[in-house]
Design an enzyme around this catalytic site. Structure first.
Site, PDB file in Angstrom:
ATOM      1  N   LEU A  18       0.818  -1.212   0.000  1.00 37.97           N
ATOM      2  CA  LEU A  18       0.000   0.000   0.000  1.00 37.97           C
ATOM      3  C   LEU A  18       0.854   1.265   0.000  1.00 37.97           C
ATOM      4  CD1 LEU A  18      -2.658  -1.049   2.656  1.00 37.97           C
ATOM      5  CD2 LEU A  18      -2.647  -1.490   0.187  1.00 37.97           C
ATOM      6  N   ASP A  19       0.269   2.349  -0.510  1.00 40.68           N
ATOM      7  CA  ASP A  19       0.927   3.657  -0.459  1.00 40.68           C
ATOM      8  C   ASP A  19       0.528   4.371   0.835  1.00 40.68           C
ATOM      9  OD1 ASP A  19      -1.653   4.705  -0.861  1.00 40.68           O
ATOM     10  OD2 ASP A  19      -1.301   5.177  -2.961  1.00 40.68           O
ATOM     11  N   THR A  20       0.943   5.603   0.981  1.00 41.60           N
ATOM     12  CA  THR A  20       0.671   6.346   2.226  1.00 41.60           C
ATOM     13  C   THR A  20      -0.812   6.650   2.435  1.00 41.60           C
ATOM     14  OG1 THR A  20       1.109   8.439   1.098  1.00 41.60           O
ATOM     15  CG2 THR A  20       2.953   7.409   2.271  1.00 41.60           C
TER      16      THR A  20
END
Length: 143
Positions: A18-20
């Site tokens: 996942l990204d931020t």
């Protein structure tokens, strides 16, 4: 895989992908497409000794992705791979990433070629050369 149904693999989205913002990182969508391409290539025999003996390998030349829906940790997706052969030295292997409810999460279009590893050049008639090297072109949907 049938003529009307493309090759398909199932992948679960992992937390570390996942990204931020908590969405699947953009680069991982490409990785999922690569998983489907390599699984199909392996099933067809495109990664076997016949190709090595002929000094041939499929090479990725271009990849384009259209993001349609976000994916989050725990989502299970189906990733398709559909080869498309025509005239010339290149061919396509297109993928769709579908959420469990059938909604399209992403569309990936890839252009590939078959490289002569000694000459470092793309070969003409990649499908014909694959077949000569023992690849099951029926698995690639070419029959």
């Amino acid at each position: 895989m049938t003529e009307s149904e493309p090759f398909r693999v199932q992948i679960k989205v992992r937390h570390y992908e996942l990204d931020t913002l908590g969405h699947l990182n953009h680069a991982v969508y490409h990785s999922y497409g690569e998983v489907a391409r390599l699984e199909l290539m392996e099933q067809a025999g495109l990664l076997t000794s016949g190709m090595r003996e002929e000094h041939l390998a499929a090479v990725l030349l271009e990849s384009h992705i259209s993001f349609r829906r976000e994916l989050r940790a725990g989502d299970v997706v189906d990733v398709t791979c559909e080869p498309k052969f025509g005239e010339g030295k290149t061919f396509r292997m297109d993928s769709m990433i579908y959420k469990a409810d059938g909604i399209t999460a992403a569309e990936i279009t890839c252009t590939l070629g078959l490289m002569d590893l000694e000459r470092r050049k793309l070969v003409a008639d990649p499908l014909g050369r694959m077949e000569k090297a023992g690849v099951d072109i029926g698995v690639l949907g070419a029959i």
